[in-house]
Scaffold this motif. Structure first.
Motif, mmCIF file in Angstrom:
data_model
loop_
_atom_site.group_PDB
_atom_site.id
_atom_site.type_symbol
_atom_site.label_atom_id
_atom_site.label_comp_id
_atom_site.label_asym_id
_atom_site.label_seq_id
_atom_site.Cartn_x
_atom_site.Cartn_y
_atom_site.Cartn_z
ATOM 1 N N LEU A 316 0.862 -1.239 0.001
ATOM 2 C CA LEU A 316 0.152 -0.230 0.024
ATOM 3 C C LEU A 316 0.883 1.328 -0.133
ATOM 4 O O LEU A 316 0.602 2.255 -0.749
ATOM 5 N N VAL A 317 1.797 1.265 0.716
ATOM 6 C CA VAL A 317 2.723 2.424 0.996
ATOM 7 C C VAL A 317 3.694 2.703 -0.318
ATOM 8 O O VAL A 317 3.558 3.732 -0.686
ATOM 9 N N SER A 318 4.078 1.549 -1.057
ATOM 10 C CA SER A 318 4.743 1.893 -2.369
ATOM 11 C C SER A 318 3.716 2.245 -3.355
ATOM 12 O O SER A 318 4.011 3.154 -4.096
ATOM 13 N N GLU A 319 2.552 1.807 -3.303
ATOM 14 C CA GLU A 319 1.400 2.339 -4.213
ATOM 15 C C GLU A 319 1.483 3.952 -4.111
ATOM 16 O O GLU A 319 0.992 4.699 -4.989
ATOM 17 N N MET A 320 1.196 4.128 -2.808
ATOM 18 C CA MET A 320 0.970 5.610 -2.302
ATOM 19 C C MET A 320 1.971 6.633 -2.874
ATOM 20 O O MET A 320 1.822 7.652 -3.375
ATOM 21 N N LYS A 321 3.221 5.971 -2.653
ATOM 22 C CA LYS A 321 4.330 6.647 -3.078
ATOM 23 C C LYS A 321 4.508 6.788 -4.645
ATOM 24 O O LYS A 321 4.770 8.110 -4.974
ATOM 25 N N ALA A 322 3.971 5.962 -5.227
ATOM 26 C CA ALA A 322 3.881 5.795 -6.827
ATOM 27 C C ALA A 322 2.985 6.949 -7.292
ATOM 28 O O ALA A 322 3.133 7.747 -8.319
ATOM 29 N N TRP A 323 1.782 6.917 -6.753
ATOM 30 C CA TRP A 323 0.708 7.854 -7.175
ATOM 31 C C TRP A 323 1.353 9.247 -6.724
ATOM 32 O O TRP A 323 1.059 10.462 -7.527
ATOM 33 N N SER A 324 2.265 9.675 -5.687
ATOM 34 C CA SER A 324 2.427 11.038 -5.139
ATOM 35 C C SER A 324 3.766 11.586 -5.706
ATOM 36 O O SER A 324 4.090 12.539 -5.639
ATOM 37 N N LYS A 325 4.611 10.779 -6.498
ATOM 38 C CA LYS A 325 5.746 11.036 -7.254
ATOM 39 C C LYS A 325 5.452 12.249 -8.080
ATOM 40 O O LYS A 325 4.517 12.271 -8.879
ATOM 41 N N GLY A 326 6.340 13.290 -7.675
ATOM 42 C CA GLY A 326 6.154 14.607 -8.637
ATOM 43 C C GLY A 326 5.172 15.437 -8.464
ATOM 44 O O GLY A 326 5.033 16.456 -8.911
ATOM 45 N N LEU A 327 4.378 15.080 -7.424
ATOM 46 C CA LEU A 327 3.263 16.042 -7.449
ATOM 47 C C LEU A 327 3.686 17.029 -6.164
ATOM 48 O O LEU A 327 4.427 16.947 -5.306
#
Length: 422
Positions: A316-327
């Motif tokens: 879950l945390v890895s996916e959250m980080k992927a979504w947040s990258k560059g924002l």
């Protein structure tokens, strides 16, 4: 001295309407259910009496069957649609006919912990109201005892126009008995709000349930929108955990056993909705029988109420980080880059302080303090830069929607430190 704390308190004072708080002036001129729960937690940090009053005013609108509606119309206003005349609930105090995520018991436990034993006489009636509502969820919205509670209207999710509803809502006709009068876009840029077609479907559902006399069994039968929803169930489970703790604190052993059984049922049901290939949890469309695979924030909210094994939490945390990258601001309510991603349209992409608050608590619970702190700092920075906006464009950081927003102020007070202040 942090001037933003003073500003947050001023916003809550400005939005006070006599013991209850409106989310913001004109755009939302009444008392909203989960807004008030978050606001009560904000007040609890510096004005315990006012925090209790917020919850007490909300339960003035509680129905005899236990439901706490999503809007309580304490005083008339012409700046919002649909008003009480559209809902036709015939409640003593005018209310809407649907509900919202049950943050109430979460707020009540926090408030009681701050207030201490001397305010037990104020906590107990609110505990009774919360328990009654809790029972309503499991009877009216999970009649088959699955452990997942269903929503019969997108507004009940709090995430009104989320991509999570696109497929299910498309089945709802756009015809209405009630003329649709969009007052919201007179206050806020239309690009930041749900579309006209969404509103027609929203009001079709209101008309349908009003024709049922707001009877839960009839609504269940007639509903053309019925989703067993993961975010709401996860919040209900966390509320159940807090309610169980209060029951034990007050020596209500039978209540505690009953609540624990609800909690166990929902805990198992939520875990069954984990989809490792998506790295998130999913809701279920009860009409089609299919998973709701839309990539939204809801899939991460179970962090709040589950003690996950390390592999699931890490995914879950890895996916959250992927979504947040560059924002510029995390956490987006829709996965960036997909077809339904709209970074400034309400629940189709923007970052919301209260969603971040829930996620931060969940990340901390599951041993990801660093990720929680990163999200906390992102939220604080957005508010301090753009002000107490309803939500934020995660790409640009722009504050969007209503301004001087109550729950954003409450979130800031908690996320900035969460300690009692004079």
């Amino acid at each position: 001295m942090n001037t933003h704390i003073d500003q947050a308190k001023r916003i809550l004072a400005q939005n006070d309407r006599g013991g209850y708080t409106v989310p913001t002036d004109r755009l939302y001129p009444f008392q909203w259910n989960w807004d008030s729960a978050f606001v009560a937690m904000g007040f609890a940090l510096y004005d315990v009496d006012r925090a209790y009053r917020e919850l007490e005013r909300l339960v003035e609108g509680q129905w005899a069957d236990g439901m706490i509606p999503h809007i309580v119309f304490h005083a008339p206003s012409e700046t919002y649609f649909p008003g009480s005349d559209v809902w036709r609930t015939h409640h003593t105090i005018p209310t809407s006919g649907i509900t919202q995520p049950p943050v109430f018991a979460i707020a009540l436990r926090k408030l009681h912990e701050v207030a201490g034993k001397e305010d037990e006489t104020r906590t107990l009636p609110l505990y009774e109201a919360a328990l009654k509502w809790h029972r309503w969820w499991y009877s009216a919205r999970d009649p088959e005892g699955t452990g997942l509670v269903a929503l019969l209207h997108p507004w009940e999710s709090g995430s009104d126009n989320s991509p999570a509803w696109d497929i299910a809502l498309a089945r709802v006709p756009v015809t209405t008995d009630t003329p649709v009068v969009r007052k919201d876009i007179g206050h806020v840029d239309a690009d930041m709000r749900p579309r006209d077609e969404d509103y027609r479907r929203f009001i079709h559902l209101v008309d349908t349930y009003a024709a049922c006399g707001w009877d839960p069994a009839k609504q269940w039968e007639k509903a053309s929108f019925k989703v067993a929803e993961i975010q709401t169930t996860a919040i209900l489970l966390k509320a159940g955990e807090d309610l169980e703790q209060l029951a034990r604190l007050f020596g209500r052993t039978e209540d505690a056993i009953e609540i624990a059984a609800f909690n166990d049922r929902s805990r198992k049901a939520i875990m069954a909705q984990w989809r490792p290939e998506l790295a998130r949890f999913v809701s279920r469309d009860l009409i089609s029988g299919k998973d709701v695979e839309a990539a939204t924030q809801a899939g991460f909210i179970p962090l709040l109420s589950l003690d996950l094994d390390k592999q699931v939490a890490n995914a879950l945390v890895s996916e959250m980080k992927a979504w947040s990258k560059g924002l510029k601001v995390a956490f987006p309510t829709t996965k960036p880059g997909i077809a339904s991603w709209e970074p400034k349209r309400y629940w189709r992409g923007p970052a919301w302080a209260i969603i971040n608050w829930l996620l931060i608590d969940g990340l901390r619970r599951n041993g990801h303090a660093d990720a929680a702190e990163e999200l906390r700092k992102s939220t604080i920075a957005a508010i301090e830069t753009e002000g107490f906006a309803e939500y934020f464009n995660p790409v640009t950081g722009e504050g969007c929607g209503g301004l001087g927003f109550s729950w954003t102020a409450a979130a800031y007070l908690w996320l900035e430190g969460g300690t009692v202040r004079a």
